[in-house]
Write an enzyme that holds these catalytic residues in place. Structure first.
Site, mmCIF file in Angstrom:
data_model
loop_
_atom_site.group_PDB
_atom_site.id
_atom_site.type_symbol
_atom_site.label_atom_id
_atom_site.label_comp_id
_atom_site.label_asym_id
_atom_site.label_seq_id
_atom_site.Cartn_x
_atom_site.Cartn_y
_atom_site.Cartn_z
ATOM 1 N N LEU A 117 0.806 -1.213 0.000
ATOM 2 C CA LEU A 117 0.000 0.000 0.000
ATOM 3 C C LEU A 117 0.843 1.269 0.000
ATOM 4 O O LEU A 117 0.479 2.262 -0.628
ATOM 5 C CB LEU A 117 -0.925 0.016 1.228
ATOM 6 C CG LEU A 117 -1.927 -1.129 1.342
ATOM 7 C CD1 LEU A 117 -2.710 -1.019 2.643
ATOM 8 C CD2 LEU A 117 -2.876 -1.122 0.147
ATOM 9 N N GLU A 190 -6.072 -1.599 11.766
ATOM 10 C CA GLU A 190 -7.308 -1.470 10.997
ATOM 11 C C GLU A 190 -6.988 -0.980 9.585
ATOM 12 O O GLU A 190 -6.194 -0.062 9.397
ATOM 13 C CB GLU A 190 -8.199 -0.468 11.729
ATOM 14 C CG GLU A 190 -9.499 -0.119 11.086
ATOM 15 C CD GLU A 190 -10.225 0.969 11.859
ATOM 16 O OE1 GLU A 190 -11.381 1.273 11.494
ATOM 17 O OE2 GLU A 190 -9.651 1.536 12.824
ATOM 18 N N ASP A 232 3.820 13.575 15.068
ATOM 19 C CA ASP A 232 3.968 13.699 13.611
ATOM 20 C C ASP A 232 2.605 13.870 12.943
ATOM 21 O O ASP A 232 2.307 13.231 11.935
ATOM 22 C CB ASP A 232 4.699 12.479 13.044
ATOM 23 C CG ASP A 232 5.230 12.718 11.621
ATOM 24 O OD1 ASP A 232 5.380 13.904 11.236
ATOM 25 O OD2 ASP A 232 5.497 11.748 10.903
ATOM 26 N N PRO A 235 -1.037 16.075 7.158
ATOM 27 C CA PRO A 235 -2.150 15.651 6.297
ATOM 28 C C PRO A 235 -2.094 14.189 5.891
ATOM 29 O O PRO A 235 -3.124 13.518 5.840
ATOM 30 C CB PRO A 235 -2.016 16.582 5.078
ATOM 31 C CG PRO A 235 -1.367 17.810 5.624
ATOM 32 C CD PRO A 235 -0.406 17.324 6.663
ATOM 33 N N ASN A 237 -1.052 11.725 7.557
ATOM 34 C CA ASN A 237 -1.321 10.821 8.673
ATOM 35 C C ASN A 237 -2.777 10.882 9.123
ATOM 36 O O ASN A 237 -3.110 10.345 10.188
ATOM 37 C CB ASN A 237 -0.396 11.140 9.864
ATOM 38 C CG ASN A 237 0.849 10.268 9.865
ATOM 39 O OD1 ASN A 237 0.876 9.222 9.217
ATOM 40 N ND2 ASN A 237 1.870 10.687 10.586
#
Length: 403
Positions: A117, A190, A232, A235, A237
């Site tokens: 991913l 998840e 951290d 955007p 994350n």
């Protein structure tokens, strides 16, 4: 067929299929893996098949050297490659895959890897499936180079277990932490299908952006009250699921994602565009760091750009420490002043001048949103008229039944 993929650097995302028995890496035209940056030698290294059919890496006497899994390799001495290994050549980091499919030859207890991913400096994230339940999951596998760092591994396990105890609708759930067959550490979490806020800069309506902000601030307040600081927030994350519900990723794990940037000999953690001044200065961080980074993140969401930008990470960090950002009301004139003021305060250099807690930050945004976007008066009148009609109808029915 094997391949190399640039995961960090000027050519990030570029893939090279390694055809034949030898593939040259270098800056000059004609190299099978061409990396046209000044830190890469014209003929820098080779990846080749040895007589036993194993892929190997050899540095050809380059000016700046070649690193394999963060360790510099001697010149002209071949080193065997394993799927998932990281090569550092010039300004690029490349991951080696033993086949084009891109999945490393590792075993993760209880899971089957299905696809890759994302990739980063700390490791890779895979889509996987639980062998017993069939449940889909995301698995982050740390690079093998971290396995020998006892302090790092101990902190990783401690933080991952703490994150696994969190249960909040706006935090990606961590399931478990463990070790792979090749000695790497991993944690399963998840799987969220959707996009990140990194694709939403300047694209959301003010109410939608403010609603996401409220959910993330609430999640941070929940984590902070349990002793976990993200460190951290950015955007990329923050995921948005198909229903637009935000989810914080890597909460409790981000402290371990070492993005080392040299500044007067210090090592700092974070992402430069969204890093607090105290992080950029190498100081100890508190929950106020997450408040600053959340402000920087939503400065980007509302305006389409981060509060500071420059040519190098170091220059961006200096701006966080020394310069005031352009007020959000100027960078994004369509944002109501009540909301812009909240973001500007969160970006205060002094942690003591920011909102004292993420919970109060959340409450401030709720009030500002209600003030700037109150319910339409016509809708209120219609609702009252509807209620009056229902009451009148009920009275009429009661009169007809009981007269």
């Amino acid at each position: 067929m094997a391949k190399l993929k640039i995961i960090d650097g000027p050519g990030a995302g570029t893939e090279f299929i390694l055809e034949g028995k030898n593939s040259r890496i270098g800056r000059q035209a004609g190299c099978a893996v061409r990396l046209p940056d000044s830190k890469t030698s014209r003929t820098h290294a080779d990846v080749f098949l040895d007589p036993a059919g194993r892929y190997c890496l050899v540095d050809l006497g380059s000016s700046n050297g070649t690193r394999l899994n963060d360790a510099r390799i001697p010149r002209h001495k071949p080193r065997p490659l394993s799927s998932g290994d990281i090569l550092r050549i010039g300004r690029n980091r490349l991951r080696f895959f033993a086949d084009e499919g891109g999945l490393p030859d590792i075993d993760i207890p209880g899971y089957v890897l299905e696809d890759i991913l994302a990739e980063g400096g700390m490791g890779s994230i895979y889509r996987a499936r639980d062998r017993r339940t069939g449940q889909a999951a995301a698995i982050k596998v740390l690079h093998p180079a971290y396995a020998g760092q006892e302090e790092f591994v101990g902190r990783f396990i401690q933080e991952a277990r703490a994150a696994a105890r969190l249960a909040h609708p706006n935090i990606v759930k961590v399931y478990k932490v463990g070790r792979t067959s090749n000695g790497s550490y991993y944690f399963s979490m998840e799987l969220i299908r959707g996009t990140t806020l990194g694709h939403c800069g300047g694209e959301l309506s003010v109410p939608d952006a403010a609603g996401i902000f409220i959910g993330i601030a609430d999640a941070l307040d929940y984590a902070h009250r349990r002793g976990i600081i993200h460190r951290d927030i950015k955007p990329d994350n923050i995921m948005l699921d198909p229903d637009g519900e935000p989810k914080i990723m890597d909460l409790g794990i981000a402290i371990l994602d070492r993005r080392e940037i040299s500044q007067t000999g210090r090592r700092v953690l974070g992402t430069p565009h969204y890093m607090s001044p105290e992080q950029a200065s190498g100081k100890n961080v508190t929950a106020a760091t997450d408040i600053y980074s959340l402000g920087a993140t939503f400065y980007f969401v509302f305006s389409g750009r981060p509060p500071f930008d420059a040519g190098t990470p170091e220059a961006i960090m200096v701006k966080h420490v020394r310069e005031a950002p352009q007020p959000l009301s100027e960078a994004a004139p369509g944002v109501p002043p009540e909301i812009a003021g909240i973001i500007d305060r969160a970006l205060s250099k002094d942690p003591g001048r920011r909102q004292p807690t993420a919970g109060k930050l959340r409450n401030s945004m709720i009030k500002a949103l209600r003030k700037s976007h109150p319910p339409a008066p016509g809708r209120d009148r219609g609702l009252l008229a509807g209620l009056a009609a229902l009451i009148g109808l009920a009275l009429l029915i009661g009169w007809l039944v009981f007269r």
